[in-house]
Scaffold this motif. Structure first.
Motif, short mmCIF file in Angstrom:
data_model
loop_
_atom_site.label_atom_id
_atom_site.label_comp_id
_atom_site.label_asym_id
_atom_site.label_seq_id
_atom_site.Cartn_x
_atom_site.Cartn_y
_atom_site.Cartn_z
N HIS A 183 -10.03 -0.79 14.47
CA HIS A 183 -11.08 -1.15 13.52
C HIS A 183 -10.47 -1.57 12.19
CE1 HIS A 183 -15.10 -1.43 12.13
NE2 HIS A 183 -15.08 -0.37 11.34
N LYS A 184 -10.95 -2.70 11.66
CA LYS A 184 -10.59 -3.21 10.33
C LYS A 184 -9.14 -3.68 10.23
CE LYS A 184 -14.61 -2.33 8.41
NZ LYS A 184 -15.53 -3.39 7.97
N THR A 185 -8.45 -3.84 11.34
CA THR A 185 -7.04 -4.23 11.26
C THR A 185 -6.85 -5.73 11.09
OG1 THR A 185 -6.92 -4.36 13.68
CG2 THR A 185 -6.29 -2.27 12.65
N SER A 186 -7.82 -6.53 11.50
CA SER A 186 -7.65 -7.99 11.43
C SER A 186 -8.36 -8.61 10.24
CB SER A 186 -8.16 -8.63 12.73
OG SER A 186 -9.54 -8.35 12.93
N LYS A 187 -9.08 -7.83 9.47
CA LYS A 187 -9.78 -8.35 8.29
C LYS A 187 -8.84 -8.26 7.10
CE LYS A 187 -14.19 -8.19 5.86
NZ LYS A 187 -15.51 -7.53 5.77
N GLN A 188 -8.32 -9.40 6.69
CA GLN A 188 -7.28 -9.44 5.67
C GLN A 188 -7.73 -8.86 4.33
OE1 GLN A 188 -5.63 -13.33 5.03
NE2 GLN A 188 -3.97 -12.59 3.75
N SER A 189 -8.94 -9.20 3.90
CA SER A 189 -9.42 -8.70 2.61
C SER A 189 -9.53 -7.18 2.61
CB SER A 189 -10.78 -9.32 2.28
OG SER A 189 -11.75 -8.99 3.27
N PHE A 190 -9.96 -6.61 3.74
CA PHE A 190 -10.05 -5.15 3.83
C PHE A 190 -8.67 -4.52 3.78
CE2 PHE A 190 -10.19 -1.05 5.89
CZ PHE A 190 -11.35 -0.48 5.39
N GLN A 191 -7.72 -5.11 4.51
CA GLN A 191 -6.37 -4.56 4.53
C GLN A 191 -5.71 -4.61 3.15
OE1 GLN A 191 -4.44 -3.01 7.06
NE2 GLN A 191 -6.53 -2.77 7.83
N GLN A 192 -5.95 -5.68 2.41
CA GLN A 192 -5.38 -5.77 1.07
C GLN A 192 -5.92 -4.66 0.17
OE1 GLN A 192 -6.45 -9.78 0.02
NE2 GLN A 192 -4.60 -10.67 0.91
N ALA A 193 -7.24 -4.44 0.24
CA ALA A 193 -7.85 -3.38 -0.56
C ALA A 193 -7.37 -2.00 -0.08
CB ALA A 193 -9.37 -3.47 -0.48
N PHE A 194 -7.21 -1.85 1.23
CA PHE A 194 -6.77 -0.56 1.78
C PHE A 194 -5.40 -0.17 1.25
CE2 PHE A 194 -4.16 1.66 4.92
CZ PHE A 194 -4.87 2.84 5.04
N TRP A 195 -4.44 -1.10 1.33
CA TRP A 195 -3.08 -0.77 0.89
C TRP A 195 -3.02 -0.56 -0.61
CZ3 TRP A 195 0.07 1.23 4.13
CH2 TRP A 195 -0.01 0.89 5.48
N LEU A 196 -3.93 -1.18 -1.35
CA LEU A 196 -4.00 -0.93 -2.79
C LEU A 196 -4.45 0.51 -3.05
CD1 LEU A 196 -3.88 -1.87 -5.73
CD2 LEU A 196 -6.23 -2.72 -5.47
N THR A 197 -5.42 0.99 -2.26
CA THR A 197 -5.87 2.38 -2.42
C THR A 197 -4.74 3.35 -2.09
OG1 THR A 197 -6.73 2.58 -0.14
CG2 THR A 197 -8.24 1.76 -1.83
N VAL A 198 -3.90 3.00 -1.11
CA VAL A 198 -2.77 3.87 -0.76
C VAL A 198 -1.82 4.01 -1.94
CG1 VAL A 198 -0.74 4.13 0.73
CG2 VAL A 198 -2.91 3.33 1.70
N VAL A 199 -1.45 2.87 -2.55
CA VAL A 199 -0.53 2.89 -3.68
C VAL A 199 -1.13 3.68 -4.86
CG1 VAL A 199 0.62 1.46 -5.42
CG2 VAL A 199 0.56 0.72 -3.03
N LEU A 200 -2.39 3.41 -5.17
CA LEU A 200 -3.04 4.10 -6.29
C LEU A 200 -3.12 5.60 -6.04
CD1 LEU A 200 -5.95 1.62 -7.12
CD2 LEU A 200 -3.81 1.96 -8.38
N ASN A 201 -3.41 5.99 -4.81
CA ASN A 201 -3.49 7.42 -4.49
C ASN A 201 -2.14 8.10 -4.65
OD1 ASN A 201 -2.96 9.40 -1.87
ND2 ASN A 201 -4.83 9.88 -3.02
#
Length: 223
Positions: A183-201
């Motif tokens: 789920h959500k692995t092929s949606k580029q915009s979601f993945q970009q936001a996801f990895w940003l949340t990882v860095v911020l966390n």
């Protein structure tokens, strides 16, 4: 069901409700309900991008030998009808499969490290327990959203909710869920936001840890 004729062929409008980018196929659900149709990457008109879950498309539905509907002559919403280029001009080189990220391994190893550091007393318990609880919540949220993705009458989990859980510390569980339930692995915009949340966390947790705030919270909450 939304339908229109295109050169004599009946066409429908729908949304891709499931898509496996690695295998190049999925399913499209008509806007106004009805039987969903199988759709393959080869059925799409030549385009500059690959399909993704949630895309709006128009298509013709043709039953196969077993009576199952297959989407053909597929176009993205708003895409013009293109005249196929002569065979010699087409780029026949096979597309490289997307690079796989070992999401389960990354998420599992991170949580294992968190538990280990918490057990030996290096990591404040409030951080360790926070990661474990929020990861469980994030995994559950991804799984539920995937389950209802193909059911138009069911309410989807907003992406903002998934990102908020990941930002607060649930990203390891979200990362594991992305691979397990696909789920959500092929949606580029979601993945970009996801990895940003990882860095911020990670940055926020490092600050709380180094400043001693997390240790103070642990003593206050757990005694």
């Amino acid at each position: 069901m939304n339908a229109a004729t295109d050169g004599g062929a009946m066409r429908y409008a729908g949304r891709i409700s499931q898509w496996n980018d690695e295998k190049g196929f999925g399913f499209v659900t008509p806007h106004d309900g009805g039987t969903r149709a199988f759709v393959h990457i080869k059925a799409f008109q030549v385009s500059g991008r690959r399909p993704a879950e949630g895309d709006l498309i128009s298509y013709a539905a043709v039953p196969d030998a077993r009576g199952r509907l297959n989407a053909t002559e597929v176009r993205f919403a708003g895409q013009r009808i293109l005249t196929p280029a002569p065979a010699p001009e087409r780029d026949m080189r096979p597309r490289r499969p997307p690079r796989r990220i070992p999401r389960v391994a990354i998420g599992t190893l991170f949580l294992a490290a968190v538990v280990g550091l918490m057990v030996v007393g290096t990591l404040p318990a409030v951080i360790g327990l926070g990661y474990l609880l929020l990861s469980a919540a994030s995994y559950l949220a991804y799984s539920i959203d995937k389950e209802v993705a193909g059911r138009p009458r069911w309410r989807r989990t907003p992406e903002s909710t998934l990102h908020t859980l990941d930002l607060l510390g649930g990203w390891p569980g979200g990362l594991i869920a992305q691979q397990v339930v696909k789920h959500k692995t092929s949606k580029q915009s979601f993945q970009q936001a996801f990895w940003l949340t990882v860095v911020l966390n990670l940055v926020a947790v490092a600050i709380l840890w180094r400043a001693g705030i997390a240790a103070t919270w642990t003593r206050w909450l757990l005694g």
